[in-house]
Design a protein around this motif. Structure first.
Motif, PDB file in Angstrom:
ATOM      1  N   ILE A   1      40.077  13.565 -28.835  1.00 28.33           N
ATOM      2  CA  ILE A   1      40.857  14.044 -29.981  1.00 28.33           C
ATOM      3  C   ILE A   1      39.935  14.118 -31.187  1.00 28.33           C
ATOM      4  O   ILE A   1      39.238  13.155 -31.518  1.00 28.33           O
ATOM      5  CB  ILE A   1      42.061  13.129 -30.250  1.00 28.33           C
ATOM      6  CG1 ILE A   1      42.973  13.111 -29.023  1.00 28.33           C
ATOM      7  CG2 ILE A   1      42.814  13.591 -31.489  1.00 28.33           C
ATOM      8  CD1 ILE A   1      44.097  12.109 -29.085  1.00 28.33           C
TER       9      ILE A   1
ATOM     10  N   LEU B   1      48.647  11.621 -37.725  1.00 27.41           N
ATOM     11  CA  LEU B   1      48.099  11.068 -36.488  1.00 27.41           C
ATOM     12  C   LEU B   1      46.581  10.934 -36.544  1.00 27.41           C
ATOM     13  O   LEU B   1      45.910  10.920 -35.520  1.00 27.41           O
ATOM     14  CB  LEU B   1      48.514  11.937 -35.296  1.00 27.41           C
ATOM     15  CG  LEU B   1      50.007  11.982 -34.989  1.00 27.41           C
ATOM     16  CD1 LEU B   1      50.304  12.959 -33.857  1.00 27.41           C
ATOM     17  CD2 LEU B   1      50.526  10.594 -34.660  1.00 27.41           C
TER      18      LEU B   1
ATOM     19  N   LYS C   1      44.757   8.478 -36.926  1.00 24.87           N
ATOM     20  CA  LYS C   1      44.217   7.302 -36.231  1.00 24.87           C
ATOM     21  C   LYS C   1      43.934   7.585 -34.760  1.00 24.87           C
ATOM     22  O   LYS C   1      43.311   6.771 -34.083  1.00 24.87           O
ATOM     23  CB  LYS C   1      45.171   6.124 -36.372  1.00 24.87           C
ATOM     24  CG  LYS C   1      45.203   5.590 -37.788  1.00 24.87           C
ATOM     25  CD  LYS C   1      46.010   4.339 -37.902  1.00 24.87           C
ATOM     26  CE  LYS C   1      45.943   3.825 -39.339  1.00 24.87           C
ATOM     27  NZ  LYS C   1      46.648   2.565 -39.504  1.00 24.87           N
ATOM     28  N   LEU C   2      44.362   8.745 -34.255  1.00 33.06           N
ATOM     29  CA  LEU C   2      44.074   9.117 -32.874  1.00 33.06           C
ATOM     30  C   LEU C   2      42.702   9.776 -32.721  1.00 33.06           C
ATOM     31  O   LEU C   2      42.214   9.938 -31.606  1.00 33.06           O
ATOM     32  CB  LEU C   2      45.154  10.064 -32.335  1.00 33.06           C
ATOM     33  CG  LEU C   2      46.546   9.462 -32.175  1.00 33.06           C
ATOM     34  CD1 LEU C   2      47.539  10.537 -31.749  1.00 33.06           C
ATOM     35  CD2 LEU C   2      46.534   8.323 -31.178  1.00 33.06           C
TER      36      LEU C   2
ATOM     37  N   ARG D   1      39.832   9.165 -29.894  1.00 35.57           N
ATOM     38  CA  ARG D   1      40.380   8.661 -28.631  1.00 35.57           C
ATOM     39  C   ARG D   1      40.234   9.703 -27.536  1.00 35.57           C
ATOM     40  O   ARG D   1      40.154  10.899 -27.812  1.00 35.57           O
ATOM     41  CB  ARG D   1      41.844   8.278 -28.790  1.00 35.57           C
ATOM     42  CG  ARG D   1      42.018   7.060 -29.686  1.00 35.57           C
ATOM     43  CD  ARG D   1      43.481   6.713 -29.822  1.00 35.57           C
ATOM     44  NE  ARG D   1      43.641   5.546 -30.641  1.00 35.57           N
ATOM     45  CZ  ARG D   1      43.861   4.322 -30.165  1.00 35.57           C
ATOM     46  NH1 ARG D   1      43.932   4.114 -28.865  1.00 35.57           N
ATOM     47  NH2 ARG D   1      44.016   3.303 -30.990  1.00 35.57           N
TER      48      ARG D   1
ATOM     49  N   LEU E   1      46.686   9.063 -23.080  1.00 37.17           N
ATOM     50  CA  LEU E   1      45.513   8.398 -23.648  1.00 37.17           C
ATOM     51  C   LEU E   1      44.935   7.380 -22.684  1.00 37.17           C
ATOM     52  O   LEU E   1      45.670   6.740 -21.925  1.00 37.17           O
ATOM     53  CB  LEU E   1      45.886   7.696 -24.953  1.00 37.17           C
ATOM     54  CG  LEU E   1      46.393   8.571 -26.089  1.00 37.17           C
ATOM     55  CD1 LEU E   1      46.818   7.702 -27.275  1.00 37.17           C
ATOM     56  CD2 LEU E   1      45.343   9.573 -26.519  1.00 37.17           C
TER      57      LEU E   1
ATOM     58  N   TYR F   1      48.241   3.919 -27.951  1.00 38.79           N
ATOM     59  CA  TYR F   1      48.254   3.786 -29.406  1.00 38.79           C
ATOM     60  C   TYR F   1      49.707   3.584 -29.830  1.00 38.79           C
ATOM     61  O   TYR F   1      50.587   4.327 -29.394  1.00 38.79           O
ATOM     62  CB  TYR F   1      47.666   5.039 -30.068  1.00 38.79           C
ATOM     63  CG  TYR F   1      47.867   5.061 -31.559  1.00 38.79           C
ATOM     64  CD1 TYR F   1      47.149   4.216 -32.388  1.00 38.79           C
ATOM     65  CD2 TYR F   1      48.797   5.916 -32.136  1.00 38.79           C
ATOM     66  CE1 TYR F   1      47.347   4.226 -33.759  1.00 38.79           C
ATOM     67  CE2 TYR F   1      48.991   5.939 -33.508  1.00 38.79           C
ATOM     68  CZ  TYR F   1      48.266   5.081 -34.313  1.00 38.79           C
ATOM     69  OH  TYR F   1      48.463   5.081 -35.664  1.00 38.79           O
TER      70      TYR F   1
ATOM     71  N   SER G   1      51.572   5.648 -24.527  1.00 35.69           N
ATOM     72  CA  SER G   1      50.391   6.130 -23.811  1.00 35.69           C
ATOM     73  C   SER G   1      50.284   7.652 -23.823  1.00 35.69           C
ATOM     74  O   SER G   1      49.224   8.192 -23.548  1.00 35.69           O
ATOM     75  CB  SER G   1      50.388   5.621 -22.371  1.00 35.69           C
ATOM     76  OG  SER G   1      51.551   6.049 -21.704  1.00 35.69           O
TER      77      SER G   1
ATOM     78  N   TRP H   1      50.905  11.275 -26.076  1.00 35.73           N
ATOM     79  CA  TRP H   1      51.101  11.847 -27.405  1.00 35.73           C
ATOM     80  C   TRP H   1      50.992  13.361 -27.333  1.00 35.73           C
ATOM     81  O   TRP H   1      50.194  13.895 -26.568  1.00 35.73           O
ATOM     82  CB  TRP H   1      50.055  11.306 -28.378  1.00 35.73           C
ATOM     83  CG  TRP H   1      50.316   9.886 -28.749  1.00 35.73           C
ATOM     84  CD1 TRP H   1      49.927   8.776 -28.064  1.00 35.73           C
ATOM     85  CD2 TRP H   1      51.051   9.432 -29.871  1.00 35.73           C
ATOM     86  NE1 TRP H   1      50.370   7.650 -28.694  1.00 35.73           N
ATOM     87  CE2 TRP H   1      51.069   8.024 -29.818  1.00 35.73           C
ATOM     88  CE3 TRP H   1      51.704  10.072 -30.919  1.00 35.73           C
ATOM     89  CZ2 TRP H   1      51.715   7.252 -30.777  1.00 35.73           C
ATOM     90  CZ3 TRP H   1      52.330   9.285 -31.866  1.00 35.73           C
ATOM     91  CH2 TRP H   1      52.334   7.905 -31.791  1.00 35.73           C
TER      92      TRP H   1
ATOM     93  N   ILE I   1      49.567  16.501 -28.932  1.00 34.65           N
ATOM     94  CA  ILE I   1      48.405  16.749 -29.782  1.00 34.65           C
ATOM     95  C   ILE I   1      48.247  18.257 -29.992  1.00 34.65           C
ATOM     96  O   ILE I   1      48.295  19.025 -29.033  1.00 34.65           O
ATOM     97  CB  ILE I   1      47.120  16.190 -29.124  1.00 34.65           C
ATOM     98  CG1 ILE I   1      47.283  14.706 -28.751  1.00 34.65           C
ATOM     99  CG2 ILE I   1      45.910  16.407 -30.025  1.00 34.65           C
ATOM    100  CD1 ILE I   1      47.503  13.775 -29.912  1.00 34.65           C
TER     101      ILE I   1
ATOM    102  N   SER J   1      43.047  20.025 -32.139  1.00 35.58           N
ATOM    103  CA  SER J   1      42.480  18.683 -32.103  1.00 35.58           C
ATOM    104  C   SER J   1      41.999  18.275 -30.717  1.00 35.58           C
ATOM    105  O   SER J   1      41.639  17.126 -30.506  1.00 35.58           O
ATOM    106  CB  SER J   1      43.514  17.663 -32.591  1.00 35.58           C
ATOM    107  OG  SER J   1      43.708  17.805 -33.972  1.00 35.58           O
TER     108      SER J   1
END
Length: 71
Positions: free
Chosen positions: A8, A19, A21-22, A25, A43, A47, A51, A53, A55, A59
């Motif tokens: 990401i 988001l 903070k991703l 990852r 993931l 997070y 598990s 997300w 996206i 990204s």
């Protein structure tokens, strides 16, 4: 894109969705929703107790193909 190993990366969409903070990852694409311009990513490390997300495609940086080989 299904099964692709990704990392990401930052994008305006990801930051707008709060988001950031991703970023950095890694995970695997488990579902693609082109009409929503993104993918569901499992993931490698959860997070916020989740598990998977959604996206934005901007990204997603592919780091390996379906066979696990680097691109």
């Amino acid at each position: 894109m299904l099964g692709q190993k990704i990392q990401i990366i930052t994008s305006s969409e990801l930051l707008a969705w709060k988001l950031g903070k991703l970023v950095g990852r890694t995970g695997v694409v488990v579902a693609s929703e082109p009409h929503k311009k993104g993918c569901w990513v499992a993931l490698d490390n959860p997070y916020a107790n989740e598990s998977e997300w959604f996206i934005p495609v901007q990204s997603l940086q592919m780091i390996a193909n379906n066979n696990g080989k680097n691109r």
